[in-house]
Design a protein around this motif. Structure first.
Motif, PDB file in Angstrom:
ATOM      1  N   ASP A 114     -39.699 -28.859 -19.714  1.00 15.18           N
ATOM      2  CA  ASP A 114     -40.036 -29.019 -18.296  1.00 15.18           C
ATOM      3  C   ASP A 114     -39.780 -30.473 -17.924  1.00 15.18           C
ATOM      4  N   TRP A 115     -38.959 -30.670 -16.909  1.00 15.72           N
ATOM      5  CA  TRP A 115     -38.636 -32.015 -16.461  1.00 15.72           C
ATOM      6  C   TRP A 115     -39.683 -32.442 -15.434  1.00 15.72           C
ATOM      7  N   THR A 116     -40.625 -33.239 -15.889  1.00 15.57           N
ATOM      8  CA  THR A 116     -41.648 -33.765 -14.981  1.00 15.57           C
ATOM      9  C   THR A 116     -41.055 -34.940 -14.212  1.00 15.57           C
ATOM     10  N   ALA A 117     -41.770 -35.360 -13.169  1.00 17.11           N
ATOM     11  CA  ALA A 117     -41.301 -36.490 -12.367  1.00 17.11           C
ATOM     12  C   ALA A 117     -41.229 -37.751 -13.228  1.00 17.11           C
ATOM     13  N   GLU A 118     -42.202 -37.917 -14.168  1.00 21.34           N
ATOM     14  CA  GLU A 118     -42.201 -39.095 -15.041  1.00 21.34           C
ATOM     15  C   GLU A 118     -40.988 -39.065 -15.976  1.00 21.34           C
ATOM     16  N   ALA A 119     -40.657 -37.875 -16.520  1.00 22.50           N
ATOM     17  CA  ALA A 119     -39.519 -37.747 -17.434  1.00 22.50           C
ATOM     18  C   ALA A 119     -38.215 -38.040 -16.694  1.00 22.50           C
ATOM     19  N   ILE A 120     -38.101 -37.574 -15.453  1.00 24.19           N
ATOM     20  CA  ILE A 120     -36.885 -37.824 -14.669  1.00 24.19           C
ATOM     21  C   ILE A 120     -36.742 -39.309 -14.379  1.00 24.19           C
ATOM     22  N   GLU A 121     -37.858 -39.988 -14.033  1.00 28.69           N
ATOM     23  CA  GLU A 121     -37.800 -41.421 -13.760  1.00 28.69           C
ATOM     24  C   GLU A 121     -37.422 -42.201 -15.019  1.00 28.69           C
ATOM     25  N   ARG A 122     -37.956 -41.798 -16.172  1.00 32.12           N
ATOM     26  CA  ARG A 122     -37.619 -42.467 -17.427  1.00 32.12           C
ATOM     27  C   ARG A 122     -36.130 -42.267 -17.751  1.00 32.12           C
ATOM     28  N   LEU A 123     -35.629 -41.024 -17.539  1.00 33.80           N
ATOM     29  CA  LEU A 123     -34.214 -40.748 -17.755  1.00 33.80           C
ATOM     30  C   LEU A 123     -33.352 -41.636 -16.872  1.00 33.80           C
ATOM     31  N   LYS A 124     -33.704 -41.741 -15.588  1.00 34.50           N
ATOM     32  CA  LYS A 124     -32.930 -42.569 -14.664  1.00 34.50           C
ATOM     33  C   LYS A 124     -32.952 -44.036 -15.088  1.00 34.50           C
ATOM     34  N   ALA A 125     -34.106 -44.519 -15.567  1.00 37.43           N
ATOM     35  CA  ALA A 125     -34.218 -45.921 -15.974  1.00 37.43           C
ATOM     36  C   ALA A 125     -33.372 -46.184 -17.223  1.00 37.43           C
ATOM     37  N   LEU A 126     -33.464 -45.323 -18.211  1.00 43.05           N
ATOM     38  CA  LEU A 126     -32.675 -45.501 -19.431  1.00 43.05           C
ATOM     39  C   LEU A 126     -31.185 -45.373 -19.141  1.00 43.05           C
ATOM     40  N   TRP A 127     -30.837 -44.472 -18.206  1.00 46.91           N
ATOM     41  CA  TRP A 127     -29.438 -44.293 -17.813  1.00 46.91           C
ATOM     42  C   TRP A 127     -28.916 -45.571 -17.151  1.00 46.91           C
ATOM     43  N   ALA A 128     -29.737 -46.155 -16.278  1.00 43.97           N
ATOM     44  CA  ALA A 128     -29.343 -47.370 -15.565  1.00 43.97           C
ATOM     45  C   ALA A 128     -29.200 -48.544 -16.533  1.00 43.97           C
ATOM     46  N   GLU A 129     -29.979 -48.556 -17.633  1.00 40.83           N
ATOM     47  CA  GLU A 129     -29.873 -49.626 -18.622  1.00 40.83           C
ATOM     48  C   GLU A 129     -28.595 -49.499 -19.446  1.00 40.83           C
ATOM     49  N   ARG A 163     -33.004 -39.534 -28.147  1.00 38.91           N
ATOM     50  CA  ARG A 163     -33.909 -39.949 -29.227  1.00 38.91           C
ATOM     51  C   ARG A 163     -35.178 -40.562 -28.661  1.00 38.91           C
ATOM     52  N   ARG A 164     -35.035 -41.429 -27.669  1.00 36.83           N
ATOM     53  CA  ARG A 164     -36.208 -42.108 -27.096  1.00 36.83           C
ATOM     54  C   ARG A 164     -37.128 -41.137 -26.362  1.00 36.83           C
ATOM     55  N   MET A 165     -36.553 -40.095 -25.776  1.00 37.27           N
ATOM     56  CA  MET A 165     -37.374 -39.138 -25.023  1.00 37.27           C
ATOM     57  C   MET A 165     -37.788 -37.931 -25.854  1.00 37.27           C
ATOM     58  N   GLY A 166     -37.222 -37.812 -27.061  1.00 35.66           N
ATOM     59  CA  GLY A 166     -37.591 -36.684 -27.923  1.00 35.66           C
ATOM     60  C   GLY A 166     -36.944 -35.379 -27.494  1.00 35.66           C
ATOM     61  N   ILE A 167     -35.755 -35.461 -26.914  1.00 32.27           N
ATOM     62  CA  ILE A 167     -35.027 -34.266 -26.483  1.00 32.27           C
ATOM     63  C   ILE A 167     -33.596 -34.362 -27.008  1.00 32.27           C
ATOM     64  N   SER A 168     -32.834 -33.304 -26.823  1.00 29.78           N
ATOM     65  CA  SER A 168     -31.460 -33.308 -27.315  1.00 29.78           C
ATOM     66  C   SER A 168     -30.546 -34.096 -26.375  1.00 29.78           C
TER      67      SER A 168
END
Length: 161
Positions: A2-17, A26-31
């Motif tokens: 389940d993609w929560t709002a927090e998970a989506i924001e973390r994905l966007k931040a790591l993507w931007a980095e 690996r950092r989010m514990g998903i594939s």
């Protein structure tokens, strides 16, 4: 997942980095594929290919006109000499293999004939022939050679886990 709002924001931040999809996973514990799929659905900016390319593009080859054939060769071609390097010693020959006694048939069975097509000997030598025995139903080989040619696949469940 389940993609929560927090998970989506973390994905966007790591993507931007600029982290790789594998590192984000690996950092989010998903594939990695979950990261790729969600980034695609969120229309995040495309990443540069991780495959390194040459800095300068390669020139396109220009086709050449065919060369004319020489009329006749007047001098013989030069003789190539072997290099002064010493050739490696030949590998030791293994002991004579065990030879099974199969019925001797004609050196070459006719196409469409009902004989075993198992090759015996080295092709191109005078001793080369085919087995010539009676084949199994629906197979090109006799019982003995079919046992060598057809190996039952292993049970894939052994390899699981």
């Amino acid at each position: 997942m389940d993609w929560t709002a927090e998970a989506i924001e973390r994905l966007k931040a790591l993507w931007a980095e600029g982290h790789s999809t594998a590192e984000i996973g690996r950092r989010m514990g998903i594939s990695k594929n979950a990261v790729v799929g969600k980034a695609h659905r969120l229309n995040l900016p495309a990443r540069p290919s991780p495959i390194r390319r040459d800095a300068a593009p390669r020139p396109v080859p220009v086709p050449r006109a065919p060369r004319p054939m020489p009329a006749a060769r007047i001098t013989p071609p030069p003789i190539l000499r072997a290099s002064p390097m010493v050739a490696p010693a030949p590998a030791p020959v293994a002991a004579t293999p065990v030879v099974r006694a199969f019925p001797v048939a004609s050196s070459r069975p006719r196409l469409g004939s009902r004989t075993c097509c198992w090759p015996i000997g080295e092709p191109g030598t005078s001793g080369f022939r085919f087995c010539g025995g009676d084949p199994m139903a629906g197979k090109p080989y006799c019982t003995e050679h079919a046992a060598l040619a057809y190996v039952k696949p292993r049970d894939r469940r052994e390899d699981a886990a």
